[in-house]
Design an enzyme around this catalytic site. Structure first.
Site, PDB file in Angstrom:
ATOM      1  N   THR A  34      48.527  -1.436  87.199  1.00  0.00           N
ATOM      2  CA  THR A  34      48.274  -2.486  86.602  1.00  0.00           C
ATOM      3  C   THR A  34      49.640  -3.188  86.517  1.00  0.00           C
ATOM      4  OG1 THR A  34      46.636  -1.791  85.418  1.00  0.00           O
ATOM      5  CG2 THR A  34      47.481  -3.799  84.723  1.00  0.00           C
ATOM      6  N   PHE A  58      39.624  -0.220  87.588  1.00  0.00           N
ATOM      7  CA  PHE A  58      38.977  -0.462  86.070  1.00  0.00           C
ATOM      8  C   PHE A  58      38.491   0.902  85.502  1.00  0.00           C
ATOM      9  CE2 PHE A  58      38.701  -4.154  88.661  1.00  0.00           C
ATOM     10  CZ  PHE A  58      39.249  -5.153  87.884  1.00  0.00           C
ATOM     11  N   GLU A  89      39.292   6.356  80.857  1.00  0.00           N
ATOM     12  CA  GLU A  89      39.690   7.677  80.732  1.00  0.00           C
ATOM     13  C   GLU A  89      38.561   8.644  80.386  1.00  0.00           C
ATOM     14  OE1 GLU A  89      43.209   8.578  78.636  1.00  0.00           O
ATOM     15  OE2 GLU A  89      44.167   7.063  79.866  1.00  0.00           O
ATOM     16  N   ASP A 138      53.950  12.988  94.742  1.00  0.00           N
ATOM     17  CA  ASP A 138      54.526  12.734  93.474  1.00  0.00           C
ATOM     18  C   ASP A 138      55.957  13.253  93.033  1.00  0.00           C
ATOM     19  OD1 ASP A 138      53.019  12.058  90.301  1.00  0.00           O
ATOM     20  OD2 ASP A 138      55.107  13.091  90.471  1.00  0.00           O
ATOM     21  N   THR A 147      53.653   1.786  84.689  1.00  0.00           N
ATOM     22  CA  THR A 147      54.135   0.772  84.353  1.00  0.00           C
ATOM     23  C   THR A 147      54.383   0.656  82.754  1.00  0.00           C
ATOM     24  OG1 THR A 147      51.941  -0.291  84.409  1.00  0.00           O
ATOM     25  CG2 THR A 147      53.607  -0.616  86.330  1.00  0.00           C
ATOM     26  N   ARG A 152      48.419   8.499  73.968  1.00  0.00           N
ATOM     27  CA  ARG A 152      49.164   7.361  73.815  1.00  0.00           C
ATOM     28  C   ARG A 152      48.605   6.106  73.265  1.00  0.00           C
ATOM     29  NH1 ARG A 152      50.092   6.681  80.255  1.00  0.00           N
ATOM     30  NH2 ARG A 152      48.065   8.005  80.300  1.00  0.00           N
ATOM     31  N   CYS A 180      46.093   1.799  78.044  1.00  0.00           N
ATOM     32  CA  CYS A 180      45.910   0.500  78.775  1.00  0.00           C
ATOM     33  C   CYS A 180      46.017  -0.645  77.678  1.00  0.00           C
ATOM     34  CB  CYS A 180      44.725   0.645  79.483  1.00  0.00           C
ATOM     35  SG  CYS A 180      44.718   1.437  80.985  1.00  0.00           S
TER      36      CYS A 180
HETATM   37  C1  UDX Z   1      40.404   1.004  79.629  1.00  0.00           C
HETATM   38  C2  UDX Z   1      39.476   0.059  80.306  1.00  0.00           C
HETATM   39  O1  UDX Z   1      38.211   0.316  79.791  1.00  0.00           O
HETATM   40  C3  UDX Z   1      39.575   0.298  81.854  1.00  0.00           C
HETATM   41  O2  UDX Z   1      38.824  -0.600  82.554  1.00  0.00           O
HETATM   42  C4  UDX Z   1      40.832   0.116  82.275  1.00  0.00           C
HETATM   43  O3  UDX Z   1      41.053   0.390  83.626  1.00  0.00           O
HETATM   44  C5  UDX Z   1      41.983   1.088  81.577  1.00  0.00           C
HETATM   45  O4  UDX Z   1      41.794   0.871  80.228  1.00  0.00           O
HETATM   46  P1  UDX Z   1      40.593   3.401  78.541  1.00  0.00           P
HETATM   47  O5  UDX Z   1      41.960   3.209  77.858  1.00  0.00           O
HETATM   48  O6  UDX Z   1      40.378   4.737  79.155  1.00  0.00           O
HETATM   49  O7  UDX Z   1      40.030   2.235  79.828  1.00  0.00           O
HETATM   50  O8  UDX Z   1      39.359   3.547  77.425  1.00  0.00           O
HETATM   51  P2  UDX Z   1      38.234   2.796  76.880  1.00  0.00           P
HETATM   52  O9  UDX Z   1      37.161   3.279  76.932  1.00  0.00           O
HETATM   53  O10 UDX Z   1      38.346   1.276  77.523  1.00  0.00           O
HETATM   54  O11 UDX Z   1      38.626   2.553  75.350  1.00  0.00           O
HETATM   55  C6  UDX Z   1      39.793   2.183  75.112  1.00  0.00           C
HETATM   56  C7  UDX Z   1      40.007   1.980  73.371  1.00  0.00           C
HETATM   57  O12 UDX Z   1      39.057   0.989  72.802  1.00  0.00           O
HETATM   58  C8  UDX Z   1      39.761   3.368  72.742  1.00  0.00           C
HETATM   59  O13 UDX Z   1      40.904   3.401  71.491  1.00  0.00           O
HETATM   60  C9  UDX Z   1      38.448   3.121  72.106  1.00  0.00           C
HETATM   61  O14 UDX Z   1      37.993   3.944  71.053  1.00  0.00           O
HETATM   62  C10 UDX Z   1      38.348   1.823  71.775  1.00  0.00           C
HETATM   63  N1  UDX Z   1      36.832   1.140  71.695  1.00  0.00           N
HETATM   64  C11 UDX Z   1      36.121   1.173  72.912  1.00  0.00           C
HETATM   65  C12 UDX Z   1      36.276   0.877  70.657  1.00  0.00           C
HETATM   66  O15 UDX Z   1      37.002   0.918  69.573  1.00  0.00           O
HETATM   67  N2  UDX Z   1      35.074   0.436  70.692  1.00  0.00           N
HETATM   68  C13 UDX Z   1      34.305   0.339  71.801  1.00  0.00           C
HETATM   69  O16 UDX Z   1      32.950  -0.342  71.812  1.00  0.00           O
HETATM   70  C14 UDX Z   1      35.120   0.613  73.117  1.00  0.00           C
END
Ligand code: UDX
Length: 448
Positions: free
Chosen positions: A122, A152, A155, A30, A86, A331, A263
């Site tokens: 990504t 994929f 978090e 880093d 990105t 974020r 994401c």
């Molecule tokens: C996401 C993708 O799931 C992952 O595969 C990719 O690599 C990165 O982006 P992440 O952003 O960590 O992962 O969180 P995720 O669990 O997918 O939730 C994203 C958002 O959707 C959150 O705000 C969460 O609260 C919301 N969410 C998720 C819902 O509102 N309902 C759901 O059923 C699932």
């Protein structure tokens, strides 16, 4: 194998620690020396459950190293992963590739032999082509090949997602690169994960398509939640019922205040812009973006309605600031537009989040940050649940009610049942179903 990972953010750090756990020799690079210094001392720059233990274990075993010296890291490396950010460019929303391209140039300059360069960030379709062009343009006497190997990871459960993936996507253009990246994953522990080999461009697009589809699923159930409220249905049952159809699947059908995070918002925007650049319009994705954006501020109006039409001069307790549970990430968190709207409407906000308050301080001002949920509820007119942290699922509601002056609980994650809340003398507002008090209040508001 010796693998260099450039970028020690969520993706790079998790990938580095997990690859080391699988027995590879990993050097995480880093350009932030302070971050490297902390990592060497076992201090994580992010909150991710289990990551500190994994990093420490592998560092102590001599399989995981941290440095800000890319040249040194690249000596005898088999592959270099690019895992830098990105972010969307503020001017036009396109994914900003400057960090990826800068790393590619530096890798080419400092490589000490043939090298497979793997894109984990990504990145828009065609980035791999450009990275390969940049690598070759340096005229180094080595063979370079670029592979797209999207992550994929979610978090909060990133280590599990890495170690037990639904699939591994390897987008390569030649057998050598395909072989090197396949070998990285062909170790005990990964024997059950299906590997999908695609072209490089397909792999790049696949990642965006996956995130856009999941964002669409969430947005769909959020709209169905609105309809449930209007017709008197219960979205939880609808979600369960449609999810039992294996063609639909039960995951990502939890209604909430709108998706956020690092994401989905960024990637949906990026894929729709890429599509337009290729004279294709992804109308579904563009609609998803708009519906989700509108939903966040609409959630603040939900609180205003619950408070009888105005929050001016009222104190609102917010439980949860992170965009979802088990992360300190703010974020694009729905909490930001919700809180800002409540403040615009004249509310005083008290807030608590188990992990995200430090990050929140840089973004949300004039909030009283509290030591726990009960402290946040102190003399509040309404309590609003925004993030589904486990500790908010198990609140002592009577204790919470004893702290508040008002009796409103607005549950934007549907964590409670109406009975549980009523037993603690709260009036309950939720989403995708209408609690008794909510029905009566809405009737009263409509009549006004
Ligand atoms: C996401 C993708 O799931 C992952 O595969 C990719 O690599 C990165 O982006 P992440 O952003 O960590 O992962 O969180 P995720 O669990 O997918 O939730 C994203 C958002 O959707 C959150 O705000 C969460 O609260 C919301 N969410 C998720 C819902 O509102 N309902 C759901 O059923 C699932």
């Amino acid at each position: 194998m010796k693998i260099v990972i450039v970028g020690s953010g969520y993706v790079g750090l998790v990938a580095g620690a997990c690859f080391a756990e699988l027995g590879h020799q990993i050097v995480c690079v880093d350009n932030n020396p302070a971050k490297i210094g902390s990592l060497r001392e076992g201090v994580m720059p992010i909150y991710e459950p289990g990551l500190d233990v994994l990093v420490m274990r592998n560092a102590e075993a001599g399989r995981l190293h941290f440095t800000d010296d890319l040249g040194e890291a690249l000596i005898n490396a088999d592959a270099a992963f690019i895992a830098v950010g990105t972010p969307p460019r503020p001017t036009d929303g396109h994914a900003d590739m400057k960090y990826v391209y800068a790393v590619a140039r530096e890798i080419a300059e400092k490589a000490t032999g043939d090298l497979v360069v793997v894109d984990k960030s990504t990145v828009p379709v065609g980035t791999g082509d450009e990275v390969e062009r940049l690598l070759r343009a340096t005229n180094r006497p080595f063979r370079f090949s670029v592979v797209s190997n999207p992550e994929f990871l979610r978090e909060g459960v990133a280590i599990d997602d890495f170690m037990k993936p639904d699939r591994i996507v390897i987008g390569a253009e030649d057998d050598w690169a395909k072989g090197v990246v396949s070998a990285i994953y062909s170790v005990p522990g990964f024997d059950k994960a299906p590997i999908l080999h695609t072209s490089r461009r397909t792999a790049e697009l696949l990642k965006y398509a996956a995130n856009a589809f999941l964002a669409m699923k969430i947005t769909f159930i959020n709209e169905i939640a609105d309809l449930c409220e209007a017709v008197g249905g219960d979205v939880r049952d609808v979600a369960q019922g449609i999810g039992m159809d294996s063609r639909i699947g039960g995951k990502f059908l939890n209604t909430g205040p709108g998706y956020g995070g690092s994401c989905f918002p960024k990637d949906t925007l990026a894929i729709s812009k890429t599509a337009r650049d290729y004279r294709v319009q992804l109308r579904t994705v563009e609609t998803v973006i708009q519906v989700n954006e509108n939903r966040k501020r609409a959630m603040a109006l939900r609180v205003v309605d619950a408070c009888g039409g105005s929050v001016r001069g009222k104190t609102i307790a917010i439980l949860g600031l992170a965009f979802k549970a088990d992360t300190d990430d703010m974020r694009d968190s729905p909490s930001i537009p919700v809180i800002q709207a409540l403040q615009d409407f004249g509310a005083d906000v008290r807030a608590y989040d188990p992990e995200a308050m430090e990050n929140s301080r840089g973004i949300l001002n004039q909030i009283h940050y509290c030591s726990d949920a009960y402290d946040a509820a102190d003399k509040a007119d309404a309590v609003v649940i925004l993030t589904e942290w486990n500790e908010f699922k198990n609140l002592d509601l009577r204790k919470l009610r004893a702290k508040t002056s008002g009796r409103l609980l607005v549950d934007l994650r549907n964590l409670y049942t109406e009975d549980e809340v009523a037993n603690a003398d709260f009036d309950y507002w939720c989403i995708g179903r209408r609690a008794t008090f909510q029905r009566e209040a809405e009737h009263y508001l409509a009549a006004e």
